[in-house]
Motif scaffolding. Structure first.
Motif: not given
Ligand SMILES: CC(=O)N[C@H](C=O)[C@@H](O)[C@H](O)[C@H](O)CO
Ligand SMILES: CC(=O)C(=O)O
Length: 307
Positions: A153-159, A179-181, A189-194
């Motif tokens: 998800m650390v690769d997914f989020a910026p894309l 990966d969560f962290s 804080g720009g997007y949520d990781v629930l």
């Protein structure tokens, strides 16, 4: 980071979809569930997801259920409609409908028959859904154990931030706290990781989680709100004590049939949501009685009482 101003915080329950004895939607139960969430300190409802057996419902049923949830939660709880589907056409139709009824957010799990072969392909799939509800925050529902789609998800989020203007965040249902962290920290804080693994919520709180979505928040929110309160007060012994109660009762329902047994807990607390749908199978009355006895033995019913 995206300019998403919408954030989901606190405990979001993933409702069991109520069915009657014949397996048809039992819409009358939905307002009762919504009132129970408000009474027990839940902040939202993530409907027609895994726990909601959305994948076992028709698109028409999912839209009817979403409308009933919107009516029951308006002004009380945030509504997140799960619109994931193996068909992009069907997923887009569900997303457009969710926007039409005024859901606060939509979410979608990865397609799990034909799977995306790359992070970029997964982002493109999500962008295709999100663009059907352009005014509604979109969350990617990361649950590799069920989908087999396990990109970092650390690769997914910026894309996703780059390609999805209404990207709201990720619902992270995986034990991979690393990966969560990293995904949470990268977003600043720009997007949520629930967080989506109720039994290790405290581990996620330590790494900065501010919101969680889970099946056991349907009936055990008082336990988790005590975890959160104790953690915020710096009382780690109390936070761990409460989190261990969650681990204990989850072990019980997993012993008696996993999700099928989990749904029966609603009946045991007086909010009967009826049977599960095939391909899940109903637990037997003997299993239900044994599970109830186990839950009584560990003090479950006292621990989940509100207040
Ligand atoms: C697969 C599944 O249902 N995951 C849920 C949320 O994503 C969790 O809330 C679990 O039900 C919960 O952590 C118990 O294992
Ligand atoms: C827990 C959750 O997010 C789901 O059942 O969809």
């Amino acid at each position: 980071m995206n300019n998403n101003k919408f954030h989901l915080t606190g405990l979001v329950a993933a409702p069991f979809t109520p069915f009657d004895a014949n397996g048809a939607l039992n819409l009358a139960m939905i307002p009762r569930l919504a009132d129970h969430y408000v009474a027990t300190g839940v902040s939202g409802a993530f409907v027609c997801g895994t726990t909601g057996e959305g994948s076992s419902m028709s698109n028409e049923e999912r839209m009817i259920a979403a409308e009933a949830w919107r009516k029951a939660t308006a002004g009380k709880l945030k509504l997140i409609v799960h619109v994931g589907h193996n068909s992009l056409v069907d997923s887009r139709a569900l997303a457009a409908h969710a926007e039409k009824i005024g859901a606060e957010a939509v979410a979608a799990i990865a397609p799990c028959f034909f799977r995306p072969g790359s992070v970029s392909g997964l982002v493109d799939w999500c962008a295709g859904i999100a663009s059907a509800a352009p005014k509604t925050p979109f969350y990617y529902y990361h649950m590799p154990a069920m989908t087999g789609v396990n990109f970092a998800m650390v690769d997914f989020a910026p894309l996703a931030v780059k390609r999805i203007p209404n990207f709201g965040g990720i619902k992270f249902t995986h034990e991979n706290i690393m990966d969560f962290s990293s995904a949470l920290a990268a977003g600043e804080g720009g997007y949520d990781v629930l967080f989506g693994r109720d039994e290790i919520l405290l581990s996620a709180l330590v790494m900065g989680a501010t919101g969680a979505v889970g099946s056991t928040y349907n009936y055990a929110a008082p336990i988790y709100n005590r975890v959160i309160k104790a953690y915020k007060a710096g009382d780690m012994a109390a936070a761990r004590r409460e989190q261990l109660k969650s681990i204990q009762f989850i072990e019980v329902f997993c012993k008696y049939g996993g999700m099928s047994a989990n749904k029966v807990i609603m009946k045991l607390i007086g909010l009967d949501c009826g049977p599960v749908r095939q391909p899940l199978s109903q637990i037997t009355s003997a299993q239900e009685a044994a599970m109830k006895a186990d839950l009584e033995r560990i003090g479950f019913f006292e621990a989940v009482r509100a207040g």
